[in-house]
Write a protein that holds these residues in place. Structure first.
Motif, short mmCIF file in Angstrom:
data_model
loop_
_atom_site.label_atom_id
_atom_site.label_comp_id
_atom_site.label_asym_id
_atom_site.label_seq_id
_atom_site.Cartn_x
_atom_site.Cartn_y
_atom_site.Cartn_z
N LEU A 1 9.38 -3.40 2.64
CA LEU A 1 9.52 -2.20 1.81
C LEU A 1 10.63 -2.39 0.79
CD1 LEU A 1 9.09 0.64 4.47
CD2 LEU A 1 7.52 0.13 2.58
N LYS A 2 11.72 -3.03 1.21
CA LYS A 2 12.84 -3.26 0.29
C LYS A 2 12.43 -4.15 -0.87
CE LYS A 2 16.61 -2.62 3.60
NZ LYS A 2 17.69 -3.28 4.38
N THR A 3 11.52 -5.11 -0.62
CA THR A 3 11.06 -5.97 -1.71
C THR A 3 10.23 -5.18 -2.71
OG1 THR A 3 8.99 -6.68 -0.65
CG2 THR A 3 10.98 -7.95 -0.13
N HIS B 1 0.83 -1.21 0.00
CA HIS B 1 0.00 0.00 0.00
C HIS B 1 0.87 1.26 0.00
CE1 HIS B 1 -3.50 -2.39 2.01
NE2 HIS B 1 -3.43 -2.59 0.72
N ILE B 2 1.94 1.23 0.76
CA ILE B 2 2.84 2.38 0.82
C ILE B 2 3.51 2.58 -0.54
CG2 ILE B 2 4.98 3.24 1.86
CD1 ILE B 2 4.11 1.71 4.44
N ALA B 3 3.94 1.47 -1.16
CA ALA B 3 4.64 1.56 -2.44
C ALA B 3 3.73 2.06 -3.56
CB ALA B 3 5.21 0.18 -2.80
N GLU B 4 2.43 1.74 -3.45
CA GLU B 4 1.49 2.15 -4.51
C GLU B 4 1.27 3.65 -4.54
OE1 GLU B 4 -1.91 -0.14 -3.54
OE2 GLU B 4 -1.10 -2.02 -4.33
N ASP B 5 1.46 4.32 -3.42
CA ASP B 5 1.26 5.78 -3.35
C ASP B 5 2.61 6.44 -3.09
OD1 ASP B 5 0.58 8.38 -2.92
OD2 ASP B 5 -1.03 7.96 -1.49
#
Length: 547
Positions: free
Chosen positions: A306-308, A275-279
């Motif tokens: 997060l690293k992935t 979810h964090i990576a999408e935004d």
């Protein structure tokens, strides 16, 4: 004759005199008294003196008193349902604010009309002043009673009890097993409300600070959804109560239970990272939660996920932004209040966050806890394109902490150990107790604090949580439940010796005894099968993030 010390005076009473009779003889008003302490143990007012002792009284403003009040109130609710709707089997699920959420089995629909009838009957039961009578039954007698009622949750729990007898409580013609002491009678339970909520009901009780008032319930939709999610998972796992957990342990199947529970945690953390990576606007990750929720391990595991997703988490420690000691506010007792928002240099914190978001390198402070002042040791930080700030602290969900930063750049995570496991259908497991057991073990292992020291400081910790964390939990973008269905069984072997070590004459003995008896319901498991990255490793030791 027995010598009884009470309220700075010494009295002589006959052996086997009940506490309630003694108090009546010296004209003590019992209207607000729920129980007592004798030999540092919580006892009913029906307790009979048998040797010289000191006597303390317990009212609703005390933690023991509120537990007794809620326990008695729950019994009245269940009695009313049993009388009015005997075909409905209710389960006492979990706490939502200053209320207990209860739900019927088998998807039965609760209506407003039913709520009104139950509430009315509860008020009648209170007015009838029905005594709570304690009777001692053998385990076999109690099991026979529950088999007749088709209550497998109770039968299974009794099967794993090491004691030969069990205390049953009767309220009129209704009987049940409840974990702990009861008030003398129903008349002591005057203040409550019952509300229709989601698939069940809320049994609302007063705050300890305001024991005669029922406050308006603040909606906790996200918290409810998190509990409901874990309820469903427990049903899928086939472990909704301690009896089922113990059966799993007895059958040697707890390895699978551990692996599935941990996989669910990993799946949830991975979803949060996605979810964090999408935004890509989300540049500040704020993590908050009450004591011993596993925030440190969670932050580490989130960093891995997060690293992935091609994102690096850069940790910023809130501790380094404390104001200088002489500027720190004090509490009502004149002690420094290190938990209030004003103990943080909000301006400096926001100025540096703004600079980092703008790509500017900043000189990070370091707080010297010896001198009580901030110093600068040349620690620099700059936020690059694929990096996000990860900030852990009790005020993370409070918008005032990061007031200068637009909400679109922030992703807020609330983490707590929200156990959905019950002792049985009527006796829930307190999320606070789960965290206290975690804290006790961690304090002993890593801070050389004995169990009584942890118990002694716990009320202060809880006050800080009530003031600075819980009011903001619904502000979170996501709630992560750090509880694990097997965890109390994993903690048991290490925590029990700590509780036993609390001296009998210690003021904390009664709480240690309560927790020790609570652990008695659980069969232990070895920690060898627990993954090295598990949140429980933060407390039992041996985790891969702490080497």
């Amino acid at each position: 004759m027995i010598k009884v010390s009470y309220n700075s005076s010494m009295y002589e009473v006959e052996e086997n005199t009940k506490v309630k009779d003694f108090l009546n003889s010296i004209n003590v008003d019992l209207d607000n008294i729920l129980a007592c302490k004798v030999f540092n143990e919580v006892k009913s007012l029906e307790y009979e003196f048998f040797k010289d002792c000191a006597l303390e009284l317990i009212d609703y403003t005390m933690s023991d008193g509120s537990r007794i009040y809620i326990r008695g109130l729950t019994f009245i609710l269940l009695k009313a349902f049993e009388e009015l709707y005997p075909e409905i089997r209710m389960t006492v699920n979990y706490s939502l604010g200053h209320s207990i959420y209860c739900e019927p089995h088998d998807g039965v629909k609760i209506t407003q009309e039913m709520i009104e009838k139950v509430s009315s009957r509860m008020k009648e039961i209170v007015a009838e002043d029905i005594p709570f009578e304690k009777k001692i039954l053998t385990i076999d007698e109690a099991k026979a009673l529950y088999k007749e009622k088709n209550r497998n949750d109770k039968v299974g729990l009794l099967d794993s009890r090491m004691k030969s007898h069990v205390s049953m409580y009767y309220c009129g013609d209704t009987c049940n097993y409840f974990y702990g002491v009861m008030p003398l009678s129903t008349k002591y339970l005057k203040y409550f409300d019952v509300k229709l909520y989601e698939k069940g009901i809320l049994l609302i009780y007063p705050r300890r600070s305001n024991p005669t008032e029922i406050e308006k319930i603040i909606e906790t939709k996200k918290l409810y959804a998190t509990f409901d999610e874990y309820d469903k998972l427990h049903r899928i796992l086939g472990v909704e109560n301690v009896a089922q957990l113990n059966k799993c342990i007895q059958d040697g199947k707890y390895g699978d239970l551990i692996r599935v529970s941990e996989a669910l945690h990993e799946k949830k953390i991975a979803q949060i990272a996605e979810h964090i990576a999408e935004d890509r606007n989300k540049k500040i990750i704020l993590i908050a939660g009450p004591s011993s929720s596993g925030k440190t391990t969670f932050a580490q595991r989130l960093g891995v996920q997060l690293k992935t997703n091609g994102i690096k988490g850069v940790t910023l420690s809130m501790d380094n932004y404390f104001v200088n000691r002489e500027d720190n506010p004090k509490d009502e007792d004149g002690n420094y209040d290190f938990e209030c928002l004003e103990s943080i240099d909000i301006k400096l914190f926001n100025d540096q966050l703004t600079a980092l978001l703008n790509g500017v390198e900043v000189d990070l402070p370091t707080f010297d806890f010896t001198t009580g002042h901030r110093v600068y040791l040349g620690n620099k930080a700059k936020l690059h394109e694929n990096e996000v700030l990860v900030i852990e602290g009790i005020h993370g969900l409070n918008e005032e902490l990061t007031a200068s930063i637009s909400r679109e750049y922030k992703y807020k995570i609330y983490i707590s150990a929200l156990t959905a496991l019950n002792i049985d259908d009527y006796n829930r497991i307190s999320t606070t107790d789960s965290r206290l057991l975690r804290r006790m073990l961690r304090d002993s292992k890593y801070r050389s604090h004995p169990a009584d020291a942890t118990i002694r400081m716990w009320p202060s910790v809880r006050r800080g949580e009530e003031k600075y964390i819980f009011p903001y939990q619904e502000e979170a973008d996501v709630i992560f439940n750090s509880s694990l269905v097997y965890e109390i069984s994993a903690l048991k072997s290490q925590v029990e010796p700590l509780l036993v070590s609390v001296p009998h004459d210690s003021p904390e003995f009664s709480e240690a005894k309560r927790l020790y008896e609570f652990l008695g319901y659980f069969l232990p498991i070895e920690t060898d099968d627990i993954p090295l990255n598990s949140i429980i490793r933060e407390f039992v030791g041996g985790g891969c993030f702490y080497r």
